[in-house]
Enzyme design. Sequence first.
Site, PDB file in Angstrom:
ATOM      1  N   TYR A  41      38.422  43.219 -33.431  1.00  0.00           N
ATOM      2  CA  TYR A  41      37.880  42.934 -34.760  1.00  0.00           C
ATOM      3  C   TYR A  41      37.948  44.161 -35.671  1.00  0.00           C
ATOM      4  CZ  TYR A  41      36.091  38.759 -32.413  1.00  0.00           C
ATOM      5  OH  TYR A  41      35.987  37.601 -31.704  1.00  0.00           O
ATOM      6  N   GLY A  85      49.906  38.716 -28.480  1.00  0.00           N
ATOM      7  CA  GLY A  85      49.837  38.604 -29.930  1.00  0.00           C
ATOM      8  C   GLY A  85      49.262  37.296 -30.446  1.00  0.00           C
ATOM      9  N   LEU A  86      48.868  36.404 -29.551  1.00  0.00           N
ATOM     10  CA  LEU A  86      48.339  35.116 -29.989  1.00  0.00           C
ATOM     11  C   LEU A  86      46.998  35.265 -30.701  1.00  0.00           C
ATOM     12  CD1 LEU A  86      48.676  32.052 -30.118  1.00  0.00           C
ATOM     13  CD2 LEU A  86      47.478  31.915 -27.935  1.00  0.00           C
ATOM     14  N   GLY A  87      46.122  36.111 -30.182  1.00  0.00           N
ATOM     15  CA  GLY A  87      44.839  36.347 -30.842  1.00  0.00           C
ATOM     16  C   GLY A  87      45.035  36.844 -32.260  1.00  0.00           C
ATOM     17  N   GLU A  96      33.754  45.179 -25.411  1.00  0.00           N
ATOM     18  CA  GLU A  96      34.518  46.257 -26.045  1.00  0.00           C
ATOM     19  C   GLU A  96      35.905  45.820 -26.496  1.00  0.00           C
ATOM     20  OE1 GLU A  96      34.370  49.872 -23.742  1.00  0.00           O
ATOM     21  OE2 GLU A  96      32.220  49.592 -23.364  1.00  0.00           O
ATOM     22  N   LYS A 135      40.184  46.473 -35.620  1.00  0.00           N
ATOM     23  CA  LYS A 135      41.576  46.598 -36.070  1.00  0.00           C
ATOM     24  C   LYS A 135      41.868  45.721 -37.283  1.00  0.00           C
ATOM     25  CE  LYS A 135      44.056  47.958 -31.892  1.00  0.00           C
ATOM     26  NZ  LYS A 135      45.055  47.552 -30.892  1.00  0.00           N
ATOM     27  N   ILE A 142      36.740  32.372 -31.201  1.00  0.00           N
ATOM     28  CA  ILE A 142      38.181  32.626 -31.138  1.00  0.00           C
ATOM     29  C   ILE A 142      38.466  32.986 -29.687  1.00  0.00           C
ATOM     30  CG2 ILE A 142      37.871  35.007 -31.979  1.00  0.00           C
ATOM     31  CD1 ILE A 142      40.782  34.768 -33.130  1.00  0.00           C
ATOM     32  N   TYR A 143      39.199  32.122 -29.012  1.00  0.00           N
ATOM     33  CA  TYR A 143      39.480  32.304 -27.591  1.00  0.00           C
ATOM     34  C   TYR A 143      40.952  32.056 -27.316  1.00  0.00           C
ATOM     35  CZ  TYR A 143      34.491  32.334 -26.605  1.00  0.00           C
ATOM     36  OH  TYR A 143      33.168  32.672 -26.566  1.00  0.00           O
TER      37      TYR A 143
END
Length: 175
Positions: free
Chosen positions: A143, A107-109, A137, A145, A97-98
């Site tokens: 992740y 917010g794209l991730g 980190e 979250k 996931i990049y």
Amino acid sequence: MDKIIIRRLSADDIEMLQNISVNTFIDTYAGHNTAENMQHYLQQHFSREQLLTELINGNNYFFAAFDNDIPAGYTKLRTFENPEQLPGRKHIELERIYTVKKYQGMGLGHRMMQYSLDFASVKGYELLWLGVWEHNEKALKFYTKFGFEIFGEHTFTLGSEEQTDWLMKKELSPA
């Protein structure tokens, strides 16, 4: 960024996938690895031939996020890896996931992760798992979250260097 569209990629998208793969990997890891190790990894994993093989393999699902037709990020999910710590569970791995650097912090991730979670749930998977470098980190916080928990570790080889990845999983609700 309200015009974001996420869609599955096909072999027709190979040039775009190769460009975004190489650029986002360099942006993320070049500062932590030697140029030689980076070059070796990029040639091995992000060559046109390798990515095309992965794209047409039915065990892989590539999705990209587009901002008005501009590639902004991508994910790769795969179903054939089976960590020994997950016996008997129907699972899918979020292998990549990049987000393109200019879209980070917007917010794209989050949208791509939610898309991946929804996709996995609809396909009937019980959990989504991933590997993340122990020193990343920012990714670990991201992740966590989303409710991912560490369940193990494995060795990730980048060029001639062996690094430790934490394995993380998230239980999925049936769709």
